[in-house]
Design an enzyme around this catalytic site. Structure first.
Site, PDB file in Angstrom:
ATOM      1  N   ASP A  47       0.796  -1.236   0.000  1.00  0.00           N
ATOM      2  CA  ASP A  47       0.000   0.000   0.000  1.00  0.00           C
ATOM      3  C   ASP A  47       0.832   1.292   0.000  1.00  0.00           C
ATOM      4  O   ASP A  47       1.752   1.424   0.812  1.00  0.00           O
ATOM      5  CB  ASP A  47      -0.871   0.082   1.268  1.00  0.00           C
ATOM      6  CG  ASP A  47      -1.677  -1.171   1.545  1.00  0.00           C
ATOM      7  OD1 ASP A  47      -1.547  -2.161   0.833  1.00  0.00           O
ATOM      8  OD2 ASP A  47      -2.454  -1.131   2.527  1.00  0.00           O
ATOM      9  N   ARG A 158      -8.496  -0.466  11.173  1.00  0.00           N
ATOM     10  CA  ARG A 158      -7.196  -0.339  10.523  1.00  0.00           C
ATOM     11  C   ARG A 158      -7.199   0.807   9.508  1.00  0.00           C
ATOM     12  O   ARG A 158      -8.243   1.350   9.177  1.00  0.00           O
ATOM     13  CB  ARG A 158      -6.827  -1.650   9.833  1.00  0.00           C
ATOM     14  CG  ARG A 158      -7.784  -2.046   8.729  1.00  0.00           C
ATOM     15  CD  ARG A 158      -7.260  -3.254   7.954  1.00  0.00           C
ATOM     16  NE  ARG A 158      -7.601  -4.489   8.629  1.00  0.00           N
ATOM     17  CZ  ARG A 158      -7.810  -5.654   8.001  1.00  0.00           C
ATOM     18  NH1 ARG A 158      -7.694  -5.745   6.698  1.00  0.00           N
ATOM     19  NH2 ARG A 158      -8.112  -6.743   8.669  1.00  0.00           N
ATOM     20  N   ASP A 159      -6.021   1.135   9.068  1.00  0.00           N
ATOM     21  CA  ASP A 159      -5.831   2.062   7.946  1.00  0.00           C
ATOM     22  C   ASP A 159      -6.467   3.432   8.171  1.00  0.00           C
ATOM     23  O   ASP A 159      -7.363   3.851   7.429  1.00  0.00           O
ATOM     24  CB  ASP A 159      -6.395   1.455   6.645  1.00  0.00           C
ATOM     25  CG  ASP A 159      -5.904   0.026   6.410  1.00  0.00           C
ATOM     26  OD1 ASP A 159      -4.790  -0.289   6.870  1.00  0.00           O
ATOM     27  OD2 ASP A 159      -6.628  -0.761   5.785  1.00  0.00           O
TER      28      ASP A 159
END
Ligand SMILES: *[C@@H]1O[C@H](CO)[C@@H](O)[C@H](O)[C@H]1NC(C)=O
Ligand SMILES: *[C@@H]1O[C@H](CO)[C@@H](O)[C@H](O)[C@H]1NC(C)=O
Length: 462
Positions: A47, A158-159
Site C-alpha cells: 500500500d 485499521r488504515d
C-alpha cells in the site's frame, strides 16, 4: 528562527554534496519499470501510505508498506516524477508495532508550524498511532519519532485516514472496520499537541456502514470531490474490498455521516489488482486530488522487487458529477522524448487481425482519439512485448473517444475517457516493445512518445 535557517541550510548541503546514484539496471531486469515507483533496496512493497505535499519545503512525500515485517518506506520528490530514496521512516521498535507498521495516512495541519502527522495502524488492527518529523526544518523530513503517548486510541480498526478538520475546527480520523468506515473525533482538541498526545479520541459513529454481504472495508478514503463537474458538497467514500470501490454522496459534519447518492458498484480501476489506494490534497498550485494505488503485480520474471505504485493520478468528478474520472498527473509528460515519437492519422484496425504500428520503445506514452461514435465492442490495443509471439491485449471500453495508454516495461495503465484499467505483462526476451490496433474502429489520431525513466537518487540508502 535563526536555528531553523541554519538547520535547513545544513540539510540541503548534505544532500547536494552526495552524488546521485540511480540503482536501476534496465538491461538486467526486462520487467523493471522506469516511471512507476520502485523502492530501493529492491524488496516487497504494497500500500501507498501517507502521501502528502509539504508546503514549508515545497516537496512531496510518499511512504509505502515495505519489506517483511512491514515498515514505512519513504521517498521524496520535487515534482511527483523524479524521486530521492530515503531511509526507512518507521520501523518496528514499539510494543504496539511488533507485527509490523501497517497502513495509514499523512496530514499537514493548518497551524503556524504546518505540523506534519502520520496516522498509522498496528498489524493486529487494534492500535492507531502517530509519528511526527524529528526535525520540521529538515526539507526531507528524514527522521520520524513516535510520541511516548502512543497509541492515540485502541479499537478494532485499521488504515486510518489523514486528520480531517471540520468547518468548525474539530479534528477527525476515519478508519476501516468490519462494519464499514468508522469516524473518530479528538474531543476538544485545538493543537497538534492535543491531537498527538493530549486529546481523548472517541468513536462518534460510522462515516458509512457497509451494505450487507460485503467483506472488510480496508483503506478508507474520505474526501470532498474536486473538479469543475463536481456537484457542490460531494464527498467520496472509498474503500478497498476485492479492488478499490467508491460511493459518492454528501457528508453531514454534525453527525459525521456520509449519505450515498446511490449504491451502484463503481471501481477506481476495473482491475481489482489496483488496490489499497490513497489520495492526498495537493495544494502546490490550484488544489487537486492526487491518487496513488498499489499495483499487485507480484515480481514479474522473478524480479528482486515485488509490487509497484501506480502512476500518480488526478481524481475528478465525471461530466455528470455522479462518478469519478482520472488521468495521469500532467507532470509525467516531462518524461516524453521530443525526438523519439510517432504520429498516425486515420488508421483503422484490421478487424480480427492486429494492425501493428512501426513505433517501438520499452517505455512509452500513447494518446489516441477515436472517431465516429467512439470505440466499438472489439476495439483495443495489443502490446507486443518482444516480437509478435508474446503480447497483452487491452480492450478499450465501448463508446470511448479519447484514450491514453502508459506502457512501462511490464505494466500498462489505460485511461479511456477517464476510466482506468491496469494490466500486467511479462517480458522474457530483450527486444523492442511495440503496439498495434485491434478491432474495427477508426483511430483519427494517435501520438506515441518514448518515455525516459524518472531520475532516481538512491545515494541516501547506498
Ligand atoms: C445532520 O446530522 C444531525 C445530527 O444527527 C441532524 O440533526 C441533521 O438533521 C443532519 N442534517 C442533514 C442535512 O441531514
Ligand atoms: C483524416 O481524416 C480527416 C477527416 O476525414 C481529414 O480531414 C484528414 O485530412 C485526414 N488525414 C489524413 C492524413 O488523411
Amino acid at each position: 528562527m535563526y536555528s531553523l535557517v541554519v538547520a535547513t541550510a545544513t540539510a540541503a548541503m548534505a544532500m547536494s554534496t552526495a552524488l546521485a546514484v540511480d540503482p536501476r539496471d534496465f538491461e538486467a531486469d526486462l520487467n523493471l519499470p522506469g516511471f512507476h515507483f520502485v523502492p530501493y533496496p529492491f524488496d516487497w512493497q504494497n500500500d501507498p501510505n501517507g502521501p502528502l505535499y509539504d508546503p514549508v519545503h515545497d516537496k512531496y512525500h510518499l511512504f509505502y508498506q515495505y519489506q517483511t515485517p512491514r515498515l514505512w518506506g519513504h521517498a521524496v520528490s520535487d515534482d511527483l516524477v523524479s524521486w530521492v530514496q530515503m531511509p526507512v521512516a518507521i520501523t518496528t521498535d514499539q510494543w504496539y508495532d511488533q507485527g509490523g507498521v501497517f497502513s495509514g495516512s499523512g496530514t499537514v495541519l493548518d497551524d503556524e508550524e504546518q505540523s506534519v502527522i502520520l496516522t498509522i495502524s498496528s498489524s493486529d488492527n487494534t492500535e492507531i498511532f502517530v509519528a511526527t518529523p524529528k526535525d520540521r526544518s529538515d526539507p526531507f523530513l528524514t527522521e520520524w519519532e513516535l510520541p511516548d503517548s502512543n497509541p492515540i486510541y485502541t479499537t478494532s480498526a485499521r488504515d486510518p485516514t489523514e486528520i480531517m478538520k471540520t468547518s468548525d475546527g474539530r479534528y477527525r480520523i476515519a478508519d476501516g472496520t468490519a462494519d464499514g468506515t468508522a469516524i473518530w473525533e479528538c474531543m476538544g482538541c485545538e493543537t497538534a499537541e492535543d491531537i498527538i498526545s493530549g486529546g481523548k479520541w472517541e468513536e462518534i459513529g460510522m462515516y458509512q456502514t457497509k451494505p450487507d454481504g460485503q467483506g472488510y472495508w480496508e483503506c478508507p478514503d474520505t474526501f470532498p470531490l474536486l473538479g469543475e463537474n463536481a456537484i457542490d458538497g460531494t464527498w467520496v467514500s472509498k474503500f478497498s474490498m476485492s479492488g478499490d470501490r467508491y460511493y459518492l454522496g454528501t457528508y453531514n459534519e454534525t453527525s459525521g455521516e456520509f449519505s450515498p447518492y446511490d449504491l451502484e458498484d463503481r471501481m477506481y480501476d476495473s482491475n481489482s489488482k489496483f488496490y489499497a489506494s490513497k489520495t492526498f490534497l495537493d495544494t502546490r498550485d490550484e488544489p487537486r486530488r492526487v491518487l496513488w494505488g498499489w499495483l499487485v503485480c507480484g515480481n514479474p520474471g522473478e524480479s528482486e522487487w515485488t509490487g509497484l505504485q501506480s502512476a500518480p493520478r488526478v481524481v475528478e468528478a465525471a461530466a455528470d458529477g455522479k462518478s469519478i474520472v482520472m488521468a495521469p498527473i500532467p507532470e509525467l509528460k516531462t518524461l516524453r522524448s521530443d525526438d523519439d515519437k510517432a504520429h498516425y492519422e486515420n488508421l483503422s484496425g484490421n478487424g480480427d487481425d492486429v494492425k501493428e504500428l512501426d513505433f517501438s520503445g520499452r517505455m512509452f506514452d500513447v494518446e489516441a482519439t477515436i472517431g465516429g461514435d467512439g470505440a466499438s465492442q472489439s476495439c483495443g490495443f495489443r502490446v507486443l512485448w518482444d516480437g509478435a509471439d508474446e503480447f497483452t491485449d487491452v480492450s478499450i471500453p465501448e463508446g470511448t473517444k479519447s484514450v491514453r495508454m502508459l506502457v512501462d516495461s511490464s505494466v500498462i495503465e489505460l485511461f479511456a475517457d477517464g476510466v482506468a484499467t491496469t494490466t500486467f505483462g511479462l517480458r522474457t526476451k530483450a527486444g523492442s516493445v511495440k503496439f498495434g490496433l485491434l478491432g474495427d474502429c477508426v483511430f483519427e489520431g494517435i501520438d506515441a512518445w518514448a518515455m525516459s525513466p524518472y531520475e532516481y537518487d538512491a545515494s541516501n540508502v547506498l
